[in-house]
Design a protein around this motif. Structure first.
Motif, mmCIF file in Angstrom:
data_model
loop_
_atom_site.group_PDB
_atom_site.id
_atom_site.type_symbol
_atom_site.label_atom_id
_atom_site.label_comp_id
_atom_site.label_asym_id
_atom_site.label_seq_id
_atom_site.Cartn_x
_atom_site.Cartn_y
_atom_site.Cartn_z
ATOM 1 N N PRO A 145 -19.959 -6.342 -9.231
ATOM 2 C CA PRO A 145 -18.124 -5.863 -10.289
ATOM 3 C C PRO A 145 -18.610 -6.362 -11.654
ATOM 4 N N THR A 146 -18.462 -5.434 -12.519
ATOM 5 C CA THR A 146 -17.839 -5.612 -14.321
ATOM 6 C C THR A 146 -17.286 -5.572 -14.849
ATOM 7 N N HIS A 199 -25.398 -10.241 -16.454
ATOM 8 C CA HIS A 199 -24.889 -8.949 -15.828
ATOM 9 C C HIS A 199 -26.356 -7.939 -14.970
ATOM 10 N N GLN A 242 -13.036 -17.789 -11.644
ATOM 11 C CA GLN A 242 -12.870 -16.724 -11.121
ATOM 12 C C GLN A 242 -13.520 -16.376 -9.314
ATOM 13 N N MET A 244 -24.595 -16.308 -22.275
ATOM 14 C CA MET A 244 -24.197 -14.838 -22.710
ATOM 15 C C MET A 244 -22.724 -13.642 -21.762
HETATM 16 P P1 AMP Z 1 -17.850 -8.592 -17.038
HETATM 17 O O1 AMP Z 1 -18.241 -8.096 -17.246
HETATM 18 O O2 AMP Z 1 -17.472 -10.352 -18.401
HETATM 19 O O3 AMP Z 1 -16.596 -9.074 -15.869
HETATM 20 O O4 AMP Z 1 -18.501 -10.230 -15.534
HETATM 21 C C1 AMP Z 1 -18.725 -9.392 -14.993
HETATM 22 C C2 AMP Z 1 -19.730 -10.339 -13.830
HETATM 23 O O5 AMP Z 1 -20.610 -10.881 -14.706
HETATM 24 C C3 AMP Z 1 -19.131 -11.848 -13.268
HETATM 25 O O6 AMP Z 1 -19.213 -12.234 -11.900
HETATM 26 C C4 AMP Z 1 -19.870 -12.408 -14.763
HETATM 27 O O7 AMP Z 1 -19.468 -14.539 -13.777
HETATM 28 C C5 AMP Z 1 -20.706 -12.271 -14.592
HETATM 29 N N1 AMP Z 1 -21.302 -12.865 -16.240
HETATM 30 C C6 AMP Z 1 -20.975 -11.854 -16.616
HETATM 31 N N2 AMP Z 1 -21.721 -13.673 -17.460
HETATM 32 C C7 AMP Z 1 -23.057 -13.719 -17.147
HETATM 33 C C8 AMP Z 1 -23.767 -14.700 -18.163
HETATM 34 N N3 AMP Z 1 -23.894 -14.810 -18.742
HETATM 35 N N4 AMP Z 1 -24.300 -15.216 -16.640
HETATM 36 C C9 AMP Z 1 -24.032 -14.581 -15.330
HETATM 37 N N5 AMP Z 1 -23.232 -13.718 -14.958
HETATM 38 C C10 AMP Z 1 -22.394 -13.701 -15.806
#
Ligand code: AMP
Length: 436
Positions: free
Chosen positions: A184-185, A193, A309, A340
């Motif tokens: 999920p993002t 991601h 989260q 990132m």
């Molecule tokens: P977001 O799109 O920011 O809601 O992130 C979606 C998923 O990607 C979440 O589980 C985040 O924790 C993970 N995520 C975001 N940034 C990173 C990162 N730099 N390294 C690893 N996972 C990430």
């Protein structure tokens, strides 16, 4: 500097071998169409082929260059350097004052008589592979890269906006026995991601990516409206990572006008970001529960970047008896340590330069604890001083909490989560580290 990247192997087995290699490197460097980026160490190896005299051992290395020259012109330059250093017959004579070969030229696959790229025997030669891995450890052979692209392109990537249509498709895949991995993002995908998608690809038959900027986790005044969105770009990344299904609903598809159900994960949601973003984790837990009702996933992947989260989701899955396994993967960072994040694009150049200060303060904390400091207050004070001394960031919080309860700890013992949230102007960044 120049737009093409190439790797050149350099070898010599006629004395003074080192001098020939250094001279060839110098001549490459002198060429105005070539920028020499890196040279490997020099390796001494036995010659290949039965006609070689075993005493005439080779020195070999690899250089990385950037160039404005096309493959054929580059080859002519290399032949020119070989000739200028006294090499006469490149075919029959097996003694080589200097031998220069193009190993790789971008990801191109070229075969036009005089030039064959990638070098057809490079993968059989330790004296090429080892120095190449030294200068470019992430290199993937272009033929393999092309094959990967072909495998992924052969797959059809489906995009669903309707929750019902996505469910119907995925449920039938599931009962046919497919194992479904879900990432999920909120989109605007980056390497963080991509690392989750790659892991999901390795471990599942079907990979589902959701892209949804969830309104219920933003409060008034936060960046819901301006959060970066670019589906086309995300679809390209998704295709490259082998995603099978993108689920990209609209806000009205996900939330009917009179929706009134929320998921609250008590306790874990109260501290850290929960203190400063009231309602945020209620929105997150609600949307993830909803997404998991649409996507019958076997495993869902989250990043440690958003540790609180991920822990909240894990608790929700357990408490609501949801049949999905949660995996939390390490934070992916830029070279300078900045975690990132899609929000990094809001930073000005000056802010971007200062932004790794958060991660560096976490490293400082870890060092203090490793050296025996147990007082959270002392560690937090040092982190705050460090951030203020090295940047214009405004700290929202720095907290040290128990890894399981997420409650503040006065004294560091067992596994703790050290977390920081800070602002550059209107841009809020977070980072964290678990220290045992
Ligand atoms: P977001 O799109 O920011 O809601 O992130 C979606 C998923 O990607 C979440 O589980 C985040 O924790 C993970 N995520 C975001 N940034 C990173 C990162 N730099 N390294 C690893 N996972 C990430």
């Amino acid at each position: 500097m120049f737009k093409n990247k190439a790797y050149i192997s350099i070898g010599s087995n006629i004395p003074p071998r080192r001098k020939f290699i250094d001279e060839a490197t110098k001549r490459l460097r002198r060429d105005s169409n070539i920028a020499l980026i890196k040279r490997s160490s020099i390796y001494e190896t036995c010659p290949n082929g039965s006609n070689f005299d075993i005493r005439k051992r080779f020195l070999n290395g690899v250089v990385e260059i950037e160039t404005s020259l096309g493959p054929s012109d580059l080859m002519s330059r290399l032949l020119g350097i070989e000739r200028s250093l006294g090499r006469t017959d490149s075919k029959r004579c097996l003694d080589r004052a200097i031998d220069l070969d193009i190993l790789l030229y971008n990801d191109d696959i070229v075969s036009n008589g005089d030039v064959v790229i990638p070098h057809p025997r490079m993968h059989e030669r330790d004296f090429v592979i080892l120095p190449l891995m030294e200068v470019s450890p992430d290199t993937v052979h272009p033929v393999i890269k092309k094959r990967i692209r072909d495998i992924y392109n052969a797959r059809e990537m489906k995009v669903f906006t309707s929750p019902q249509a996505a469910y119907n498709h995925l449920f039938s895949e599931k009962i046919s026995g497919k194992r479904i991995g879900f990432v999920p993002t909120m989109g605007y995908l980056h390497e963080g991601h991509a690392s989750l998608l790659r892991r999901a690809r390795r471990e599942n038959d079907l990979v589902v990516l959701s892209i949804f900027v969830n309104p219920t986790q933003f409060s008034a005044g936060e960046d819901y409206k301006r959060y970066p969105r670019d589906l086309k770009r995300d679809a390209r990344v998704a295709r490259k990572e082998g995603v099978d299904v993108i689920f990209h609903p609209s806000a009205s598809d996900m939330y009917k006008k009179d929706n009134s159900t929320r998921v609250d994960v008590e306790g874990l949601s109260e501290n850290l970001c929960g203190r400063y973003r009231p309602g945020h984790f209620r929105g997150v837990a609600t949307v993830v529960a909803k997404l998991l009702n649409v996507i019958p996933a076997d495993v869902a992947y989250f990043g440690q970047k958003d540790a609180q989260q991920a822990f909240i989701i894990k608790r929700m899955i357990r408490d609501l008896n949801m049949a999905v396994k949660i995996k939390i993967l390490p934070t992916v960072r830029e070279k300078d340590g900045l975690a990132m994040s899609s929000r990094n694009r809001y930073l000005s150049a000056a802010e971007r330069r200062e932004a790794p200060v958060g991660y560096r303060s976490l490293i400082l904390a870890r060092k203090m604890i490793e050296k025996g400091e147990k007082r959270s207050e002392k560690v937090i004070r040092s982190m705050k001083d460090f951030v203020h001394r090295n940047s214009n960031a405004k700290i929202q919080y720095i907290l040290i909490v128990d890894k399981d309860t997420l409650k503040d700890v006065k004294t560091v013992k067992g596994a703790v989560l050290i977390a920081i949230a800070f602002y550059f102007g209107g841009t809020r960044l977070i980072d964290n580290m678990i220290v045992n």
